[in-house]
Every structure is written in structure tokens, then in C-alpha cells.
Write an enzyme that holds these catalytic residues in place. Structure first.
Site, mmCIF file in Angstrom:
data_model
loop_
_atom_site.group_PDB
_atom_site.id
_atom_site.type_symbol
_atom_site.label_atom_id
_atom_site.label_comp_id
_atom_site.label_asym_id
_atom_site.label_seq_id
_atom_site.Cartn_x
_atom_site.Cartn_y
_atom_site.Cartn_z
ATOM 1 N N TRP A 1 0.841 -1.205 0.000
ATOM 2 C CA TRP A 1 0.000 0.000 0.000
ATOM 3 C C TRP A 1 0.869 1.245 0.000
ATOM 4 O O TRP A 1 0.564 2.231 -0.683
ATOM 5 C CB TRP A 1 -0.968 -0.018 1.177
ATOM 6 C CG TRP A 1 -1.921 -1.165 1.090
ATOM 7 C CD1 TRP A 1 -2.041 -2.196 1.963
ATOM 8 C CD2 TRP A 1 -2.875 -1.417 0.049
ATOM 9 N NE1 TRP A 1 -3.006 -3.068 1.535
ATOM 10 C CE2 TRP A 1 -3.535 -2.631 0.371
ATOM 11 C CE3 TRP A 1 -3.238 -0.749 -1.118
ATOM 12 C CZ2 TRP A 1 -4.529 -3.174 -0.445
ATOM 13 C CZ3 TRP A 1 -4.228 -1.294 -1.931
ATOM 14 C CH2 TRP A 1 -4.862 -2.482 -1.588
ATOM 15 N N ASP B 1 -1.669 6.687 6.416
ATOM 16 C CA ASP B 1 -2.664 5.753 5.903
ATOM 17 C C ASP B 1 -2.957 4.769 7.030
ATOM 18 O O ASP B 1 -2.158 3.884 7.325
ATOM 19 C CB ASP B 1 -2.124 5.020 4.667
ATOM 20 C CG ASP B 1 -3.085 3.941 4.163
ATOM 21 O OD1 ASP B 1 -4.162 3.769 4.763
ATOM 22 O OD2 ASP B 1 -2.740 3.258 3.169
ATOM 23 N N LYS C 1 -12.035 -2.015 6.634
ATOM 24 C CA LYS C 1 -11.253 -2.911 7.482
ATOM 25 C C LYS C 1 -11.794 -2.891 8.907
ATOM 26 O O LYS C 1 -12.225 -3.891 9.422
ATOM 27 C CB LYS C 1 -9.779 -2.511 7.490
ATOM 28 C CG LYS C 1 -8.898 -3.061 6.366
ATOM 29 C CD LYS C 1 -9.317 -2.757 4.979
ATOM 30 C CE LYS C 1 -8.455 -3.317 3.894
ATOM 31 N NZ LYS C 1 -7.564 -2.379 3.237
HETATM 32 C C1 PLP Z 1 -6.970 -1.898 2.049
HETATM 33 C C2 PLP Z 1 -5.945 -0.862 2.156
HETATM 34 C C3 PLP Z 1 -5.817 0.149 1.191
HETATM 35 C C4 PLP Z 1 -6.679 0.220 -0.041
HETATM 36 O O1 PLP Z 1 -7.959 0.605 0.294
HETATM 37 P P1 PLP Z 1 -9.096 0.870 -0.811
HETATM 38 O O2 PLP Z 1 -10.207 1.353 0.035
HETATM 39 O O3 PLP Z 1 -9.352 -0.434 -1.489
HETATM 40 O O4 PLP Z 1 -8.605 1.894 -1.750
HETATM 41 C C5 PLP Z 1 -4.845 1.104 1.397
HETATM 42 N N1 PLP Z 1 -4.032 1.080 2.460
HETATM 43 C C6 PLP Z 1 -4.121 0.114 3.405
HETATM 44 C C7 PLP Z 1 -3.189 0.143 4.574
HETATM 45 C C8 PLP Z 1 -5.076 -0.886 3.272
HETATM 46 O O5 PLP Z 1 -5.174 -1.844 4.207
#
Ligand code: PLP
Length: 361
Positions: free
Chosen positions: A103, A173, A197
Site C-alpha cells: 500500500w 494511511d 477494514k
Molecule cells: C486496504 C488498504 C488500502 C486500499 O484501500 P481501498 O479502500 O481499497 O482503496 C490502502 N491502504 C491500506 C493500509 C489498506 O489496508
């Protein structure tokens, strides 16, 4: 009604049963409104209360003051990979990034389209099994911001504390661990998380932005990509994901009812240690892939002696009601995602299953 199974999926992921039941009841008709939650206008009084409630709960749980704005956007964390540099990289036109997984790599790729990216820390040489140490970081004091990924969902590593970056704005993030414990938000200029998540369903992204950062957003940006426009319009510049925001409101209400983030953190530590302790005691049959000091509380990644056995375990586990244990295709192995809503009993039951599997194989 059909029995629910244990859902170890990395995302979209398990939600609290209480939340699902309340949503089920309101899906047909919201009490006092006569319409489904899916049918009401985002401009209605009812939805206004829901979105304000969701914001208020997030602020209360994380102890966020009035110097921050909570936004509900769309496009997932993936759109934030672009929005962050488009809004915040100016005027220096360069930013520091920590490369700790897939990511982070994707965030770096998008930032590189906007300006210059300095990799201030990386665990790539260690196959992303660790978090870079503070003393190894090569931070640029003139960077527009520093970006890191607090929990690396695919590799099962997490920052135990934020990197120290001095007066440079810190951007995170936090897609797979926001709200799994109390953090000091005042250390951050911006946090973002795709909800699917640990917070709610897919289709809504939470952005927490310090208000002084909003002045960086230039008028020339496309409206949807401009944080300031979303902030000025209370996340209603366009139609938000009404159902997503509603579920976040229920999930945050559930967190508050269950004692808040410190209680949740203890529970998450308890759940993770049940699994990690067993992995460490299995005489090398199960092997954790992340280094101990960097292990994630949310995503437990591990391997067996051979891919044949891994496939066998996943297939037998699925038949026994443990779903979603296959690791990400880029990392291989197994991954048990045990977010806030995942029950402690489910972790204990998985360990029992792993013990039985080991003795049979
Ligand atoms: C799942 C995830 C993403 C991507 O998320 P989307 O909502 O599918 O764009 C980005 N960063 C992390 C740390 C993730 O776990």
C-alpha cells in the site's frame, strides 16, 4: 436463520453483530421515518443527525479537538494516495514516504506523479517484515509532509509509535487500524482510512485533517479532489455514501458502549497474543512472518512447512467455518485478520483448530 461463521478476511471484514442487527431492522423502515435507511435523502434531518453523530463519535473516541475536521469521502484509501499529494505537496513540491509494504508502494507511485518523493525509510530489503527504525530514517526537514502506513495489512506489521518527524506535517494511511487503539491525533496533520477494514463497509473513507492544512488546497484542483471544498460543505459537496456513514455511526456507537479505545486496545492485544503465543510455541510448525517487535495486532501473518500444507489447512479451515485465512497473493502463506469486531472466542477456536491440524499433519 443461517449460522454466522468466523470471518478472518482482511477487508471488507467482520462487523459487530449488534451493528448488523440494528442495520437489518432499519433497512426496511427507520423508526419514525417510514423509509429505509437506504432510501432517505442525504439532505434530510434524519441523515444530518446520523452524519453529525458519526463525526462526533469519531472525535470523542480519538479525543480530537475543534482544530481538526472529519470528512467522509469516497474512492477508498486509493483516492487518498492521489488527494494527499495533490492538496498537501505544495509549496515545496516534495514529500517523504516510508516504504513498508504494497500500500505504501502504491501511495508512493501516485505521489511521484505530483512531485518528488524521498524514500525516508524502507523495509523492502527485509521483505517488509519489519518497521524501519527511527535512527535509520533519512528525513528531509523541508519536505511538505511525511507519509507512513501505520498498519501494513498484507505483511502483518505495524508501527508501535509514530515516526518522529519534528515540525514536518505527519500524514498516515491508517486504513487497517484506525480506532484499534487510542492515538494522539495532535501528532498528525492528516489521517485517512478506507472504512472496510475496521470501521464499516466499503464505499466510505474517513479523513481526519488538521484545519491549517486546508489552506494548502489550491482552487485549481478538481472540486472533488479538494479537501477544503469537502470541509466547507460538511462532506456534502456531493452525495456521500449515506449507508456507509450510517454504519460508521453504529460502529462508533458500539465502540463507545463497549468502553472506548483503551478497552478495545487491551482486547486486541489479548486476541493477538492468543494467536502469536501459540505460533511461537508450535516448535516451528507455524512460523510468524513479521519480526516480533513489528507484529500487527490486526493482521496475523504466518506460514506452515510447505505450500501443500498451507493449502490443506485453508481448505479444511474453510470447511470448519474459518473463512478468509488465505494470505494476500503477493505475500503468500496465511493471514488471520482480527479487527475490533472479531470475537476473542473465534481466535481461541482457530488456535484449537491449528493444534488439531498440526497433530494430524
Ligand atoms: C486496504 C488498504 C488500502 C486500499 O484501500 P481501498 O479502500 O481499497 O482503496 C490502502 N491502504 C491500506 C493500509 C489498506 O489496508
Amino acid at each position: 436463520m443461517e449460522k454466522r461463521i468466523y470471518n478472518f478476511s482482511a477487508g471488507p471484514a467482520v462487523l459487530p453483530e449488534e451493528v448488523l442487527k440494528e442495520a437489518r431492522d432499519n433497512l426496511y423502515v427507520l423508526p419514525g421515518v417510514g423509509m429505509s435507511i437506504l432510501e432517505i435523502s442525504h439532505r434530510s434531518r434524519t441523515f444530518e443527525k446520523i452524519i453529525l453523530g458519526a463525526k462526533r463519535n469519531i472525535k470523542t473516541l480519538l479525543g480530537i479537538g475543534d482544530d481538526y475536521t472529519v470528512l467522509f469521502l469516497q474512492g477508498g484509501a486509493t483516492l487518498q494516495f492521489s488527494m494527499v499529494p495533490l492538496n498537501l505537496m505544495f509549496p515545496e513540491n516534495k514529500a517523504d514516504y516510508m516504504l513498508t509494504g504494497v500500500w505504501a508502494q502504491k501511495a508512493i507511485k501516485e505521489a511521484g506523479k505530483v512531485g518528488t518523493v524521498n524514500i525516508a525509510g524502507s523495509s523492502e530489503a527485509d521483505n517488509f517484515t519489519i518497521i524501519p527504525k527511527q535512527e535509520e530514517l533519512k528525513l528531509d526537514p523541508d519536505a511538505a509532509y511525511v507519509h507512513f502506513t501505520s498498519n501494513n495489512t498484507i505483511y502483518g506489521t505495524e508501527y508501535k509509535t509514530e515516526p518522529e518527524v519534528g515540525s514536518v506535517p505527519l500524514v498516515c494511511d491508517a486504513s487497517s487500524d484506525l480506532m484499534h487503539k487510542k492515538i494522539d491525533v495532535s501528532k498528525y496533520a492528516l489521517l485517512y482510512a478506507g472504512a472496510q477494514k475496521n470501521l464499516g463497509p466499503s464505499g466510505v473513507t474517513v479523513v481526519i485533517i488538521r484545519n491549517d492544512m486546508l489552506t494548502r488546497s489550491r482552487d485549481s484542483l478538481p472540486a472533488y479532489l479538494n479537501y477544503r471544498i469537502h470541509a466547507e460543505n460538511d462532506s456534502m459537496y456531493n452525495t456521500p455514501s449515506t449507508f456507509g456513514v450510517y454504519i460508521i455511526q453504529l460502529v462508533t456507537k458500539w465502540l463507545m458502549k463497549n468502553g472506548g479505545l483503551d478497552v478495545m486496545h487491551q482486547l486486541n492485544r489479548d486476541k493477538a497474543s492468543i494467536l502469536y503465543d501459540y505460533i511461537d510455541e508450535s516448535d516451528g510448525y507455524y512460523k510468524g512472518t513479521a519480526r516480533k517487535e513489528s507484529r500487527s495486532l490486526m493482521n496475523v501473518t504466518f506460514r506452515l512447512p510447505g505450500e501443500e500444507l498451507e493449502r490443506k489447512l485453508i481448505s479444511e479451515a474453510t470447511k470448519s467455518g474459518f473463512s478468509g485465512l488465505k494470505g494476500h497473493r503477493l505475500a503468500g502463506g496465511l493471514r488471520a485478520s482480527i479487527y475490533n469486531a472479531f470475537p476473542k472466542q473465534g481466535v481461541a477456536d482457530l488456535v484449537q483448530f491449528m493444534k488439531d491440524f498440526k497433530s494430524r499433519n
